[in-house]
Design a protein around this motif. Structure first.
Motif, short mmCIF file in Angstrom:
data_model
loop_
_atom_site.label_atom_id
_atom_site.label_comp_id
_atom_site.label_asym_id
_atom_site.label_seq_id
_atom_site.Cartn_x
_atom_site.Cartn_y
_atom_site.Cartn_z
N ALA A 159 0.64 -1.11 0.07
CA ALA A 159 -0.01 0.09 0.14
C ALA A 159 0.72 1.23 0.05
N GLU A 160 2.07 1.22 0.55
CA GLU A 160 3.05 2.21 0.39
C GLU A 160 3.68 2.40 -0.68
N GLU A 161 3.18 1.86 -1.96
CA GLU A 161 3.84 2.39 -3.31
C GLU A 161 3.92 3.84 -3.48
N TRP A 184 -6.12 3.31 -6.08
CA TRP A 184 -5.26 4.16 -5.12
C TRP A 184 -6.03 4.58 -3.95
N HIS A 185 -5.83 4.81 -2.93
CA HIS A 185 -6.48 5.03 -2.04
C HIS A 185 -6.90 6.60 -1.98
N TRP A 211 -8.89 4.56 -9.45
CA TRP A 211 -10.37 3.96 -8.75
C TRP A 211 -9.61 4.58 -7.27
N TYR A 212 -10.28 5.61 -6.58
CA TYR A 212 -9.85 6.03 -5.34
C TYR A 212 -10.94 5.73 -4.32
N GLU A 213 -10.41 6.02 -2.99
CA GLU A 213 -11.34 6.17 -1.88
C GLU A 213 -11.82 7.61 -1.40
N GLU A 214 -10.79 8.46 -1.52
CA GLU A 214 -10.59 9.70 -1.34
C GLU A 214 -10.04 10.80 -2.57
N ILE A 215 -10.66 11.73 -2.73
CA ILE A 215 -9.94 12.72 -3.68
C ILE A 215 -10.00 14.32 -3.24
#
Length: 637
Positions: A159-161, A184-185, A211-215
């Motif tokens: 996840a830290e890419e 990507w989160h 595709w995100y969770e937050e933006i």
């Protein structure tokens, strides 16, 4: 008993999609064709693995479900006798695929693809169980010219890419107009800036979707333009691409799906309707202070180290003083790929650069001179092309990843004047590419062999430094030979290949690929066994050919994998007297195993009836325990 690789071989029509979903103690393999969908499930039940196909269940005692699947998947990737359009490897639902499964699948993919003589042809690839570096390892075995869509999701452990590192252009330099999708989160200013910079400075990616969770919607608005269309479920934004008169970045945010997509598109109407951004380059001619600064030789020398080839060509047009300064320093264009294509009164030059950009220029002969794009140059087509090559290429030794040379020198296409001019042009190209007779360093050489004069067609391979050359690929366009069965073309090309065998470049190369025409007469394996990989087509294949190749390959220290296809086949049951009984024959495929002189090494032979034969070096631990080896050889420790 049904296995996935056998199921694939049964299907001979239509494009293929292969979907692999992983859940707890189960792998679901789906093969999609134009008219059907076949599903196999590899399930763990205690110490055993069940392979379920419809109502049929095959039980593998004391076997792990991942190992059984990987055995099948290895064969599918290695042989690829189908057209593979789509390959997806992903967990099902929210299942977190453990490293114990993903690492085993990764090893299978890398091992099978590394043994292929050519890179995997696939158009769409979805990988959701590997880290970024693992994905890049896999992509090194994929044909970058064929892949147009890549979908990535990294496991929780990855996840830290770093997003900036993900889009680093040097990692993707072989690709062009790739459509990239990434899960990507959080999309912040950093991610938006990376996407914007990548799509405006390179042609590697045609679009990037997240595709995100937050933006950060304010940063999207600030950095990717104002909206032109705003509905409940999606918003479209546009911004100009700098140094362009037609291209724009189109950003689409789909709110319900939580996705952001940025495309580089050509739309003159939208471009003209957009305000000029601060990033649009100011013409140097209207800013005398900039011109004076750039005419300083020290500044130019430092600047050229950080510019790509296309940017340098743009800078040359600012003024004559700057152009003279650039030509004096002769900056390295950082070429990776060079293609030269010659036909009657026309030359095409294509260049690919380390930063991922590419440039293709056509030079056409017209009555008043030479047409270069829309510009008219009052010089001969060959002289114009040579002048450009001299201004572009470095004065020192060429070092290329790929060099392609094609010469359509057919008498019915060339009149006497053009043919003579083309021959002279090739000789002068040699002088440009090999200054002071210093040979080119080239890893892969691709040669279009459509020439009636052997001395001409052999020339380009002699320009290459033998020790640097790894792969030779030859091909031809058979349609250009107006013969009933193409036999004339095969005769001429077979003669050319035989002449190539006498060159040092042939002896040093590690791979040879030739599938466009069939080699005639007896093809002596002695001329090929120094290669590690070959993929060729021959006219005839007999019992004697089969036996001779098998004998030579056994003692070849370089051999890894050879595939030989044939137009005509005269193999009959006498082959069993020469090679012994096979391990098995299933669905038109016959398998033998032979001991090799190296300890723990085995020759695996797979014969597709009347079509082709594949020889592969394998470790003895990969051979089924029930196999009785054919022939004993003197072992070498």
């Amino acid at each position: 008993m049904v296995r996935a690789h056998e199921l694939v071989n049964r299907k001979t029509n239509g494009s293929r999609g292969q979907l692999i979903f992983i859940v707890a103690y189960k792998i679901i393999y789906t093969l999609e064709t134009n008219d059907a969908r076949e599903i196999l499930q590899y399930q763990q039940e205690g110490d055993n693995c069940n392979v379920v196909y419809g109502n049929e269940i095959s039980k593998f005692q004391n076997s792990n479900f991942v190992s059984v699947f990987c055995e099948d998947f290895y064969k599918i990737l290695l042989e690829q006798i189908i057209t593979m359009y789509d390959l997806s490897i992903a967990p099902m639902g929210d299942f977190a695929c453990p490293d114990s499964i993903s690492s085993q699948i990764l090893d299978t993919v890398k091992t099978s693809l590394s043994l292929r003589s050519v890179k995997l042809d696939i158009e769409r690839l979805q990988l959701e169980i590997f880290g970024f570096e693992q994905v890049m390892d896999i992509l090194s075995f994929v044909n970058p010219k064929q892949l147009y869509s890549l979908i990535l999701r990294f496991p929780a452990s990855g996840a830290e890419e770093d997003f900036e590192q993900l889009l680093a252009l040097e990692r993707w330099s072989e690709f062009e107009n790739l459509e990239l999708e990434v899960h990507w989160h959080t999309v912040s200013a950093k991610e938006i800036m990376c996407i914007k910079k990548t799509l405006t400075t390179s042609r590697i990616f045609g679009s990037i979707k997240i595709w995100y969770e937050e933006i950060d919607e304010e940063k999207v608005k600030e950095m990717l333009g104002h909206s032109r269309r705003e509905l409940d479920h999606y918003v479209e934004r546009y911004i100009r691409v700098p140094i362009s008169t037609i291209q724009v970045l189109r950003t689409t945010i789909e709110c319900y799906c939580h996705s952001l997509r940025v495309d580089r598109v050509s739309d003159k109407d939208i471009y003209d309707s957009l305000p000029a951004s601060d990033e649009d380059l100011i013409p140097f001619e209207v800013n005398s202070d900039w011109s004076k600064t750039l005419e300083n030789k020290t500044i130019i020398e430092l600047l050229l180290d950080h510019l790509g080839f296309i940017e340098i060509q743009t800078l040359r047009k600012v003024c004559s003083n700057i152009r003279t300064c650039i030509d004096h320093f002769k900056p390295n264009p950082n070429l990776k790929i060079l293609r030269i294509w010659i036909t009657s009164g026309y030359v095409s030059i294509k260049m690919g650069f380390k930063n991922g950009s590419c440039l293709e220029t056509g030079y056409g002969q017209v009555e008043s001179g030479c047409k270069v794009g829309k510009a008219l140059v009052k010089k001969d087509v060959y002289q114009t092309c040579l002048d450009d090559l001299k201004s572009i290429l470095p004065r020192k030794q060429m070092n290329l990843e790929e060099f392609e040379f094609a010469f359509h020198s057919f008498r019915n296409l060339f009149n006497g004047e053009f043919f003579k001019g083309a021959i002279e042009f090739i000789e002068r190209v040699k002088e440009v590419l090999t200054p002071n007779n210093v040979l080119m360093k080239v890893r892969r050489f691709i040669h279009l062999e459509n020439c009636v004069q052997h001395n001409v067609i052999l020339e380009p391979i002699k320009w290459l430094e033998p020790i640097s050359l790894e792969c030779i690929q030859t091909y031809m366009e058979k349609d250009i030979w107006h013969t009933a069965d193409g036999s004339e073309a095969n005769i001429k090309m077979s003669e050319v290949v035989k002449l190539k065998m006498d060159t040092n470049q042939w002896q040093y190369a590690k791979e040879y690929v030739n599938k466009e025409f069939a080699l005639l007469g007896e093809v002596n394996p002695i001329h090929f066994v120094h290669f590690s990989k070959i993929d060729i087509t021959v006219k005839n294949w007999s019992n004697e050919d089969f036996f001779n190749w098998q004998e030579e390959i056994l003692y070849s220290p370089s051999f890894l994998r050879y595939k030989i296809s044939f137009r005509d086949c005269s193999i009959d049951n006498d082959i069993y007297n020469l090679l012994g009984l096979p391990f098995r024959t299933v669905n038109g495929r016959t398998t033998w195993y032979f001991k090799m002189p190296e300890k723990n090494q085995v020759l695996h032979v797979l014969y597709y009836t009347s079509q082709s034969i594949v020889f592969t070096r394998v470790d003895i631990e990969d051979v089924p325990e029930v196999v009785v080896m054919n022939f004993d050889v003197q072992l070498v420790d």
